[in-house]
Design an enzyme around this catalytic site. Sequence first.
Site, PDB file in Angstrom:
ATOM      1  N   SER A  15      88.361  35.680  53.467  1.00 13.91           N
ATOM      2  CA  SER A  15      88.677  36.567  53.024  1.00 13.91           C
ATOM      3  C   SER A  15      90.546  36.384  52.287  1.00 13.91           C
ATOM      4  O   SER A  15      90.339  34.995  51.764  1.00 13.91           O
ATOM      5  CB  SER A  15      89.275  37.592  53.532  1.00 13.91           C
ATOM      6  OG  SER A  15      88.577  38.616  52.439  1.00 13.91           O
ATOM      7  N   ASP A  35      78.265  40.257  49.645  1.00 17.30           N
ATOM      8  CA  ASP A  35      79.557  40.368  49.661  1.00 17.30           C
ATOM      9  C   ASP A  35      79.782  41.237  47.990  1.00 17.30           C
ATOM     10  O   ASP A  35      79.448  39.654  47.177  1.00 17.30           O
ATOM     11  CB  ASP A  35      80.117  38.812  49.890  1.00 17.30           C
ATOM     12  CG  ASP A  35      81.996  39.247  49.907  1.00 17.30           C
ATOM     13  OD1 ASP A  35      82.120  39.846  49.224  1.00 17.30           O
ATOM     14  OD2 ASP A  35      82.328  38.160  50.715  1.00 17.30           O
ATOM     15  N   HIS A  92      81.394  42.064  52.432  1.00 14.45           N
ATOM     16  CA  HIS A  92      82.276  40.896  53.107  1.00 14.45           C
ATOM     17  C   HIS A  92      82.748  40.875  54.488  1.00 14.45           C
ATOM     18  O   HIS A  92      83.285  40.166  55.222  1.00 14.45           O
ATOM     19  CB  HIS A  92      83.696  41.314  52.271  1.00 14.45           C
ATOM     20  CG  HIS A  92      84.503  40.757  52.338  1.00 14.45           C
ATOM     21  ND1 HIS A  92      85.001  39.809  51.621  1.00 14.45           N
ATOM     22  CD2 HIS A  92      86.115  40.949  52.727  1.00 14.45           C
ATOM     23  CE1 HIS A  92      86.186  39.509  52.215  1.00 14.45           C
ATOM     24  NE2 HIS A  92      87.091  40.064  52.557  1.00 14.45           N
TER      25      HIS A  92
END
Lengths: 395, 204
Positions: A166, A332, A365
């Site tokens: 991320s 995601d 995610h």
Amino acid sequence: MTKATRPTAYKASKSQEATNPHSPVVEFGADKPLNLDSGVSLSPFRIAYQSYGTLNEDKSNAILICHALTGDQHVANVHPVTGKSGWWELLVGPGKPIDTDRYFVLCSNVLGGCLGSTGPASINPETGKPYALDLPIITIADMVRAQAMLVEHFGIEQLFAVVGGSMGGMQVLEWASSHSDKVFAAVALATGARHSSQNIAFHEVGRQAVMADPEWKEGRYLEAGTVPRKGLSVARMAAHITYLSETALHNKFGRNLQDRQNVTFGFDADFQIESYLRHQGNTFVERFDANSYLYMTRAMDYFDLAAEHEGRLADAFAGTKTRFCIVSFTSDWLFPTSESRTVAHALNAAGASVSFVEIESDRGHDSFLLDEPEMFSAVNGFLRSAARAKGLLPS
Amino acid sequence: MSINSHPRVDFAVIASLIEPGSRVLDVGSGDGELLELLQTSKGVDGRGVELSQKGVSESVARGLSVIQGDADSDLKYYPDGGFDYVILSQTLQATRNPKYVLTELLRIGEKAIVSFPNFGHWRMRASLAINGRMPVTKELPYSWYDTPNIHFCTINDFVDMTKEVGAHVESAVALNALGQRLAFNMPWGFWNLFGQQAVFLLRR
């Protein structure tokens, strides 16, 4: 070499961790200013970090882990504020894919963070008060510059690997682009080379929620002795939805009611999902600084690696010798596979060595933080191969 | 894509065509077996593109540089002449646009190595002529309605296509059902009848 101190007294307050952390700290004084993207020179500043394992004699076995938006340096030790175990203990530890018996693993709290590195909750030496919004805007590249200074402080010329997911993955890509010769291998999980319009939109909702809270006090809540609890909590609730997937939410909560047989015809948390989100919001406030959240989200929004290279992402990696491992997850929707594929294609165009795999998972995610055996075997295989190439493992 | 699971008799031939230490891209790299073979036996700098998630995962876990991608749509991202060799082994017949893919292979690689099952093999011909049905063999076990192999060709057809795209055939090998090389001095027509698969080394 500095040994990481393991927090022993848990349930430290978050303000204590922001200013006087359990983690070791490196101070960069007036002789080592940090030139930020905003044009401001930040000095003095400091970086708090945790480390695991032992740096070898030629300092060739170091892995830098870059944490995500609301993560911190406590990768594989008990968290000093929450008392919970480290956020990536599934991946990092003795015998794990990032093997602390073999590698020296370093993770620093990002610049702008709230777990001991200079951030909006730190004391501004010019005023003797918390920076709050007087701290210059921090970018992903600024975070990486600060990390590079920490790495230099350890006398490490080249990191064996830089790993992150991320926002951490953004830092990995930035490292590989702007400090290519210092990165032997790069692992970027659930990330992209830019923040999308939708992602910026969600962040803006979060920031507006924080700033709409009267307790925020134009950012001066620390001096006022208040906490923008509601605002930060709502920000976290909205963001948390983006970390999951519809399937995961449905499987976990469905339309189940929370400790009741019927709806109450009111606005109490009737549904389990409501109760869950409120809990997520509340616990987040206990460990995270509201202004830090503003700075972190802004850093992600500003990130656009291609834009720094006239729109050509491949140019960001021109001539790179770094090996890349890019991983995305099917469910995601915050950093969908298309974002990772764009990075993989740019690396192909740059002639880079790249592994790119999309992993089947319905957990959204957050998959990169969870028990995903296929991700572990990909990271493990990639790092072992890189270690053989660097001579850290027999070929 | 790992289409054909039988032991890959073309791998040894492909490996014999590759100079040690060269830069190699394997398009349709399957589980990475050929790339690994080339890395260990030829010390190549090898990369792969593979469609199936499973194949990519296995390859990455083996420490190979493989990306998930499609020969039809993802080759355009590779720079001109980025590799010494681009390999397309047993994958041509599964591409949507074989001619485009072949052109791309020759743009990306100084040389291209293409191996494919020969649909002109006598067994195929016999199956169609005698049974009147689409051939299903040990090597190509799919029924017509579920096969990933959508563009079968014969050795003769392939030779025609190399001319159309202006590729030069540097060398070619036909293998019989046992993976043995057919005599190299035979005419294409002989190979087309008795070669079960063919391996071509092409250059621009």
